[in-house]
Each structure stands twice: as C-alpha cells, then as structure tokens.
Write a protein that holds these residues in place. Structure first.
Motif, PDB file in Angstrom:
ATOM      1  N   ARG A  94       1.029  -1.355   0.003  1.00  0.00           N
ATOM      2  CA  ARG A  94       0.239  -0.013  -0.060  1.00  0.00           C
ATOM      3  C   ARG A  94       0.910   1.120  -0.047  1.00  0.00           C
ATOM      4  NH1 ARG A  94      -2.376  -2.209   4.211  1.00  0.00           N
ATOM      5  NH2 ARG A  94      -1.721  -0.744   5.573  1.00  0.00           N
ATOM      6  N   PRO A  95       0.557   2.513  -0.790  1.00  0.00           N
ATOM      7  CA  PRO A  95       1.275   3.506  -0.813  1.00  0.00           C
ATOM      8  C   PRO A  95       1.761   4.109   0.576  1.00  0.00           C
ATOM      9  CG  PRO A  95      -0.390   3.618  -2.384  1.00  0.00           C
ATOM     10  CD  PRO A  95      -0.777   2.250  -1.619  1.00  0.00           C
ATOM     11  N   GLU A  96       0.836   3.996   1.575  1.00  0.00           N
ATOM     12  CA  GLU A  96       1.302   4.524   2.917  1.00  0.00           C
ATOM     13  C   GLU A  96       2.362   3.911   3.442  1.00  0.00           C
ATOM     14  OE1 GLU A  96      -2.763   5.435   1.338  1.00  0.00           O
ATOM     15  OE2 GLU A  96      -2.035   3.558   1.655  1.00  0.00           O
ATOM     16  N   VAL A  97       2.263   2.462   3.394  1.00  0.00           N
ATOM     17  CA  VAL A  97       3.336   1.459   3.894  1.00  0.00           C
ATOM     18  C   VAL A  97       4.638   1.961   3.422  1.00  0.00           C
ATOM     19  CG1 VAL A  97       3.817  -0.774   4.346  1.00  0.00           C
ATOM     20  CG2 VAL A  97       1.609  -0.165   4.707  1.00  0.00           C
ATOM     21  N   ARG A  98       4.554   2.110   2.008  1.00  0.00           N
ATOM     22  CA  ARG A  98       5.741   2.345   1.205  1.00  0.00           C
ATOM     23  C   ARG A  98       6.328   3.675   1.541  1.00  0.00           C
ATOM     24  NH1 ARG A  98       3.750   2.501  -4.481  1.00  0.00           N
ATOM     25  NH2 ARG A  98       5.926   2.968  -5.052  1.00  0.00           N
ATOM     26  N   ALA A  99       5.622   4.483   1.634  1.00  0.00           N
ATOM     27  CA  ALA A  99       6.106   6.084   2.138  1.00  0.00           C
ATOM     28  C   ALA A  99       6.485   5.904   3.579  1.00  0.00           C
ATOM     29  CB  ALA A  99       4.716   7.001   2.100  1.00  0.00           C
ATOM     30  N   ALA A 100       5.788   5.133   4.653  1.00  0.00           N
ATOM     31  CA  ALA A 100       6.563   4.966   5.837  1.00  0.00           C
ATOM     32  C   ALA A 100       7.722   4.502   5.771  1.00  0.00           C
ATOM     33  CB  ALA A 100       5.461   4.291   6.828  1.00  0.00           C
ATOM     34  N   ARG A 101       7.982   3.388   4.924  1.00  0.00           N
ATOM     35  CA  ARG A 101       9.120   2.808   4.937  1.00  0.00           C
ATOM     36  C   ARG A 101      10.304   3.590   4.435  1.00  0.00           C
ATOM     37  NH1 ARG A 101       6.758  -3.018   2.427  1.00  0.00           N
ATOM     38  NH2 ARG A 101       6.063  -3.818   4.457  1.00  0.00           N
ATOM     39  N   ARG A 102       9.993   4.275   3.284  1.00  0.00           N
ATOM     40  CA  ARG A 102      10.942   5.176   2.462  1.00  0.00           C
ATOM     41  C   ARG A 102      11.231   6.388   3.580  1.00  0.00           C
ATOM     42  NH1 ARG A 102      14.916   6.062  -0.050  1.00  0.00           N
ATOM     43  NH2 ARG A 102      14.770   7.680  -1.921  1.00  0.00           N
ATOM     44  N   ALA A 103      10.685   6.905   4.233  1.00  0.00           N
ATOM     45  CA  ALA A 103      10.722   7.887   5.211  1.00  0.00           C
ATOM     46  C   ALA A 103      11.633   7.436   6.108  1.00  0.00           C
ATOM     47  CB  ALA A 103       9.377   8.531   5.659  1.00  0.00           C
ATOM     48  N   ALA A 104      11.449   6.300   6.777  1.00  0.00           N
ATOM     49  CA  ALA A 104      12.457   5.636   7.925  1.00  0.00           C
ATOM     50  C   ALA A 104      13.510   5.336   7.150  1.00  0.00           C
ATOM     51  CB  ALA A 104      11.621   4.412   8.264  1.00  0.00           C
ATOM     52  N   ASP A 150       2.041  -6.305   4.627  1.00  0.00           N
ATOM     53  CA  ASP A 150       2.182  -6.912   5.990  1.00  0.00           C
ATOM     54  C   ASP A 150       3.172  -7.903   6.316  1.00  0.00           C
ATOM     55  OD1 ASP A 150      -0.247  -5.225   6.870  1.00  0.00           O
ATOM     56  OD2 ASP A 150      -1.279  -6.925   5.668  1.00  0.00           O
ATOM     57  N   LEU A 151       4.389  -7.550   5.566  1.00  0.00           N
ATOM     58  CA  LEU A 151       5.547  -8.567   5.610  1.00  0.00           C
ATOM     59  C   LEU A 151       6.757  -7.718   6.109  1.00  0.00           C
ATOM     60  CD1 LEU A 151       5.409 -10.607   2.417  1.00  0.00           C
ATOM     61  CD2 LEU A 151       4.602 -11.285   4.437  1.00  0.00           C
ATOM     62  N   THR A 152       7.488  -8.329   6.895  1.00  0.00           N
ATOM     63  CA  THR A 152       8.781  -7.869   7.648  1.00  0.00           C
ATOM     64  C   THR A 152       9.996  -7.976   6.307  1.00  0.00           C
ATOM     65  OG1 THR A 152       9.510  -9.934   8.418  1.00  0.00           O
ATOM     66  CG2 THR A 152       8.188  -8.443   9.683  1.00  0.00           C
ATOM     67  N   PRO A 153      10.937  -7.462   6.410  1.00  0.00           N
ATOM     68  CA  PRO A 153      11.932  -7.732   5.344  1.00  0.00           C
ATOM     69  C   PRO A 153      12.465  -9.247   5.298  1.00  0.00           C
ATOM     70  CG  PRO A 153      12.616  -5.595   6.533  1.00  0.00           C
ATOM     71  CD  PRO A 153      11.283  -6.246   7.133  1.00  0.00           C
ATOM     72  N   ALA A 158      12.235 -14.405   2.775  1.00  0.00           N
ATOM     73  CA  ALA A 158      12.032 -15.925   2.772  1.00  0.00           C
ATOM     74  C   ALA A 158      10.893 -16.198   1.569  1.00  0.00           C
ATOM     75  CB  ALA A 158      11.203 -16.215   4.122  1.00  0.00           C
ATOM     76  N   ARG A 159      10.009 -15.491   1.214  1.00  0.00           N
ATOM     77  CA  ARG A 159       9.168 -15.584   0.073  1.00  0.00           C
ATOM     78  C   ARG A 159       9.705 -15.601  -1.247  1.00  0.00           C
ATOM     79  NH1 ARG A 159       3.567 -13.819   0.128  1.00  0.00           N
ATOM     80  NH2 ARG A 159       3.482 -14.223  -1.944  1.00  0.00           N
ATOM     81  N   LEU A 160      10.591 -14.601  -1.262  1.00  0.00           N
ATOM     82  CA  LEU A 160      11.533 -14.511  -2.505  1.00  0.00           C
ATOM     83  C   LEU A 160      12.183 -15.797  -2.729  1.00  0.00           C
ATOM     84  CD1 LEU A 160      12.536 -10.907  -2.554  1.00  0.00           C
ATOM     85  CD2 LEU A 160      10.496 -11.786  -3.511  1.00  0.00           C
ATOM     86  N   ARG A 161      13.071 -16.079  -1.682  1.00  0.00           N
ATOM     87  CA  ARG A 161      13.926 -17.476  -1.790  1.00  0.00           C
ATOM     88  C   ARG A 161      12.926 -18.760  -2.277  1.00  0.00           C
ATOM     89  NH1 ARG A 161      17.907 -16.152   3.586  1.00  0.00           N
ATOM     90  NH2 ARG A 161      19.159 -15.219   2.028  1.00  0.00           N
ATOM     91  N   ALA A 162      11.773 -18.823  -1.362  1.00  0.00           N
ATOM     92  CA  ALA A 162      10.959 -19.847  -1.811  1.00  0.00           C
ATOM     93  C   ALA A 162      10.503 -19.847  -3.478  1.00  0.00           C
ATOM     94  CB  ALA A 162       9.722 -20.092  -0.874  1.00  0.00           C
ATOM     95  N   GLU A 163       9.924 -18.651  -3.710  1.00  0.00           N
ATOM     96  CA  GLU A 163       9.860 -18.615  -5.213  1.00  0.00           C
ATOM     97  C   GLU A 163      10.834 -18.849  -6.092  1.00  0.00           C
ATOM     98  OE1 GLU A 163       7.378 -18.124  -8.457  1.00  0.00           O
ATOM     99  OE2 GLU A 163       6.948 -18.261  -6.441  1.00  0.00           O
TER     100      GLU A 163
END
Length: 170
Positions: A94-104, A150-153, A158-163
C-alpha cells in the motif's frame, strides 16, 4: 535533440561504466547512497522517460547483468531490461506503507523528511512511471506478485527465496 533526451544521452554515453563491487559506481565515485535520495528518485523518473536515456540505461543495465546470477530492482526490469529472466517478482505494498518505509530509510541516513511529502512524491512518481510511453511501470505477465504490506523484510526475503527455489525446481 535536447528535448527528447539527446543532451542527456550524450553526457551518459561518455560516462565511465558502472562497476559491480556490491555497490553502484559511476567511474571512481560510489553513488550507492546518492541514487537512493528522494530528489534523485524524482529526477530519475523524469529523465528516464526520455527515449534516448531509456535506451542507454537499458543497455548499461544489461551489461551489468550479463553472465551473472543477479538480483536487480527497477520499474521495468522484468518487462523491458530482462524480459527473459528466470524469475521475476513484482513487489507491491500500500502506498502509505511504502511511504512510511521510505521515510524511515531516509531518516536513518540523517535526512529530515515529512512522511506526507514522501507519500505525495511516491504517488506522483508511480503515476508518471505508469503513464510514460517508453517502458512503463507494470507487472510482467509472468512475474509473481508479492504484496509486502504486512511482511517484514525477513518474511519478504523468505517468500522470494521460496519462489526462486520453486522456479528452479520446475
């Protein structure tokens, strides 16, 4: 012509090649941090829409990926730069989550940023990149979409490695 990226392409054409060392280099200058600034992201969105610049950037990105197993991020990597990549992932949140991550991320580097301004810039860049004529931002048909809202880094990795493991087992 300058208005179509001609002047910018001329400057890039003479630039030293980017080098791999775990960092991004332009000549002898480490630009790894510089390219992650808010201003650079906005400027990159505008300049990379120019057809001549886009062609040269794709050429350089392909040089970086030749003969190597790589992970590369970008808004047209799976659709334009490496359309035949073994594994393609389209990360969303979600854009709000991306913005919060980028700001951090920017605050951790000492930048004083307003999260609402980061959100507005992010939404504008997404719009501009999605609507550009050359290599617009879009998910490749064969890309796996991963919503990281809703995922942590660690969970995302882990999802990317599984894929990757799933694709390589096919």
């Amino acid at each position: 012509p300058r208005g179509r990226g001609g002047g910018a392409v001329g400057g890039l054409r003479g630039a030293a090649p980017l080098r791999r060392r775990g960092y991004l280099w332009a000549g002898d200058r480490d630009v790894s941090v510089l390219i992650r600034s808010l201003e650079m992201g906005a400027a990159a969105s505008v300049v990379s829409a120019l057809p001549g610049v886009r062609r040269l950037l794709v050429e350089r990105q392909r040089e970086l990926g030749t003969g190597a197993d790589i992970v590369m991020e970008g808004r047209d990597i799976g659709t334009n730069v490496f359309p035949g990549a073994e594994v393609k992932v389209f990360l969303t949140a979600r854009p709000e989550v991306r913005a919060a991550r980028r700001a951090a991320e920017l605050r951790a580097k000492g930048d004083d940023v307003d999260e609402d301004e980061v959100l507005a810039a992010l939404i504008e860049r997404d719009r501009r990149d999605s609507e550009r004529e050359v290599a617009p931002l879009r998910r490749a048909d064969d890309a796996v979409e991963v919503d990281t809202t809703d995922l942590t880094p660690e969970q995302t990795l882990a999802r990317l490695r599984a894929e990757l493991a799933r694709r390589r087992a096919m």
